[in-house]
Design a protein around this motif. Sequence first.
Motif, mmCIF file in Angstrom:
data_model
loop_
_atom_site.group_PDB
_atom_site.id
_atom_site.type_symbol
_atom_site.label_atom_id
_atom_site.label_comp_id
_atom_site.label_asym_id
_atom_site.label_seq_id
_atom_site.Cartn_x
_atom_site.Cartn_y
_atom_site.Cartn_z
ATOM 1 N N GLY A 103 51.308 46.734 28.184
ATOM 2 C CA GLY A 103 50.403 46.391 27.099
ATOM 3 C C GLY A 103 49.568 45.147 27.316
ATOM 4 O O GLY A 103 48.873 44.692 26.403
ATOM 5 N N GLY A 104 49.635 44.577 28.516
ATOM 6 C CA GLY A 104 48.848 43.384 28.798
ATOM 7 C C GLY A 104 47.356 43.652 28.777
ATOM 8 O O GLY A 104 46.899 44.722 29.207
ATOM 9 N N GLU A 105 46.607 42.678 28.286
ATOM 10 C CA GLU A 105 45.151 42.829 28.192
ATOM 11 C C GLU A 105 44.383 41.794 29.006
ATOM 12 O O GLU A 105 43.298 42.089 29.514
ATOM 13 N N ILE A 106 44.927 40.583 29.132
ATOM 14 C CA ILE A 106 44.210 39.534 29.845
ATOM 15 C C ILE A 106 45.199 38.696 30.655
ATOM 16 O O ILE A 106 46.203 38.212 30.123
ATOM 17 N N LEU A 107 44.929 38.558 31.943
ATOM 18 C CA LEU A 107 45.811 37.840 32.855
ATOM 19 C C LEU A 107 45.098 36.592 33.366
ATOM 20 O O LEU A 107 43.994 36.669 33.910
ATOM 21 N N PHE A 108 45.728 35.439 33.165
ATOM 22 C CA PHE A 108 45.197 34.164 33.628
ATOM 23 C C PHE A 108 45.919 33.784 34.919
ATOM 24 O O PHE A 108 47.146 33.621 34.909
ATOM 25 N N ILE A 109 45.167 33.653 36.004
ATOM 26 C CA ILE A 109 45.756 33.396 37.325
ATOM 27 C C ILE A 109 45.306 32.023 37.805
ATOM 28 O O ILE A 109 44.125 31.821 38.112
ATOM 29 N N ASP A 110 46.233 31.095 37.879
ATOM 30 C CA ASP A 110 45.920 29.732 38.303
ATOM 31 C C ASP A 110 46.292 29.535 39.775
ATOM 32 O O ASP A 110 47.156 30.234 40.307
ATOM 33 N N GLU A 111 45.620 28.564 40.415
ATOM 34 C CA GLU A 111 45.896 28.219 41.811
ATOM 35 C C GLU A 111 45.773 29.430 42.738
ATOM 36 O O GLU A 111 46.612 29.684 43.607
ATOM 37 N N VAL A 112 44.679 30.187 42.580
ATOM 38 C CA VAL A 112 44.521 31.415 43.379
ATOM 39 C C VAL A 112 44.448 31.128 44.870
ATOM 40 O O VAL A 112 44.813 31.969 45.698
ATOM 41 N N HIS A 113 43.978 29.920 45.229
ATOM 42 C CA HIS A 113 43.834 29.610 46.647
ATOM 43 C C HIS A 113 45.175 29.513 47.363
ATOM 44 O O HIS A 113 45.228 29.454 48.588
ATOM 45 N N LYS A 114 46.281 29.519 46.596
ATOM 46 C CA LYS A 114 47.608 29.470 47.205
ATOM 47 C C LYS A 114 48.097 30.857 47.637
ATOM 48 O O LYS A 114 49.196 30.996 48.174
ATOM 49 N N TYR A 115 47.266 31.880 47.406
ATOM 50 C CA TYR A 115 47.675 33.253 47.685
ATOM 51 C C TYR A 115 46.718 33.859 48.713
ATOM 52 O O TYR A 115 45.506 33.878 48.515
ATOM 53 N N LEU A 128 42.299 45.563 32.725
ATOM 54 C CA LEU A 128 42.671 44.168 32.510
ATOM 55 C C LEU A 128 41.467 43.245 32.616
ATOM 56 O O LEU A 128 40.604 43.415 33.488
ATOM 57 N N ARG A 129 41.436 42.250 31.749
ATOM 58 C CA ARG A 129 40.533 41.118 31.945
ATOM 59 C C ARG A 129 41.286 40.069 32.759
ATOM 60 O O ARG A 129 42.475 39.858 32.554
ATOM 61 N N VAL A 130 40.581 39.430 33.680
ATOM 62 C CA VAL A 130 41.202 38.451 34.561
ATOM 63 C C VAL A 130 40.423 37.148 34.501
ATOM 64 O O VAL A 130 39.191 37.142 34.607
ATOM 65 N N VAL A 131 41.127 36.049 34.321
ATOM 66 C CA VAL A 131 40.546 34.715 34.429
ATOM 67 C C VAL A 131 41.292 34.023 35.568
ATOM 68 O O VAL A 131 42.512 33.850 35.490
ATOM 69 N N PHE A 132 40.575 33.678 36.627
ATOM 70 C CA PHE A 132 41.240 33.026 37.757
ATOM 71 C C PHE A 132 40.656 31.640 37.985
ATOM 72 O O PHE A 132 39.498 31.367 37.686
#
Length: 406
Positions: free
Chosen positions: A90-102, A118-122
């Motif tokens: 049921g997730g709608e929006i995923l906030f992804i921090d520190e993407v450069h670590k992946y 999904l909406r994504v904020v990175f």
Amino acid sequence: MSLQTLFQEQAKRLRTISLDKKRYLYDQINWTSKSIGILGQRGLGKTTMMLQYIKENYEGSDKALYISLDNPYFQSVSLYDFAMEFESYGGEILFIDEVHKYDDWSSHVKTIYDASALRVVFSGSSILQINKQKGDLSRRSLIYTLENLSFREYLSLSGAMEYQPISLEDLLENHGAIATNISAQIKPLKYFKEYLECGAYPFVLEDKDNFHQRLVQVINLILETDLPYINRIEMAQIGKLKKLLYLLAINVPFIPNITDLSSATQISRPKVYEYLNHLEQAKIINTLRSKEKGYNVLSKPEKLLMQNTNLSFALSSSVDIGSMREAFFVNQIKNALAAKNRFIDESIYSSKKGDFLVDDKYTFEIGGKNKGFEQIKDISNSYVASDDIEIGYKNKIPLWLFGFLY
């Protein structure tokens, strides 16, 4: 690590987040977009902005989730698979921090965009790496850059006063009335001195006594971690790069002599140009070129400044006052006008008559309270930005007031 555990960690974070003060960029972001990227140096408040949005719109809900990819757990799982699992619950929006670590994070973000609703904020602290991936994401993601605090924001976050941003045109036309209004509420010169030394990063509010030490740590992370990883710079070159930065910090403002810099640092001339470009992309320095030269990384800059005045105080025990004034002016102008997203950045150039050409229209001379108009007297749309004055007159404007542009 289960989704339940991640939601519990998020709930703990949200309890410490206040909605009272938000960075200027918060209200500029189109949060309804399907994919959003936020660039910016470490310590500028990107994580706080994302958590503020969750708290304001999704607190207590399982439809929004914040994760940080510096968590070791995510090094052993597929980011795409995790996102699909989150959406299936049921997730709608995923906030992804520190993407450069992946590793290969941009491919995962693109696949999430294409294969899910999904909406994504990175977000990431490594501006350099995100810039390298920016082209691949440009068709899918809205990219925003969070700059350092303006003087206006510093006053707001420190509790001194609240004031709305002023457009450059309004400032030039009505600076007398605006400065009079502000000066009736606070002593701007007192706070301005504080800001120049340690007001460009929000973490000053957490620990002012150790502010410069923490800022040096940020610089070292950029030089020792981001630059070598992103631009394949050998670790043996990092000592030379640090020496280059130190020479720039103690000598700005100046017209760089590339040959002398190359000799002093034992870095080849082509590499000096390359490293200057990297340092500018990392928001450590600002290079200024004339309008005639435009932006060409292989051309010698007309002038070089620290990206903000706090960096000068962190790197040098003796800061040149002329350098400090010019660095502040350039920083606030560039940051304010960057939001216009023009195809060609003409926010500010070095100028042969006067110090700077702004917005391809206005000429500015920067100086102290006794600075006159001799160098720009015959130029239309010319102004003096003067330090150590509270209120200006006609085309002489207080320097501190340019900190209210964003």
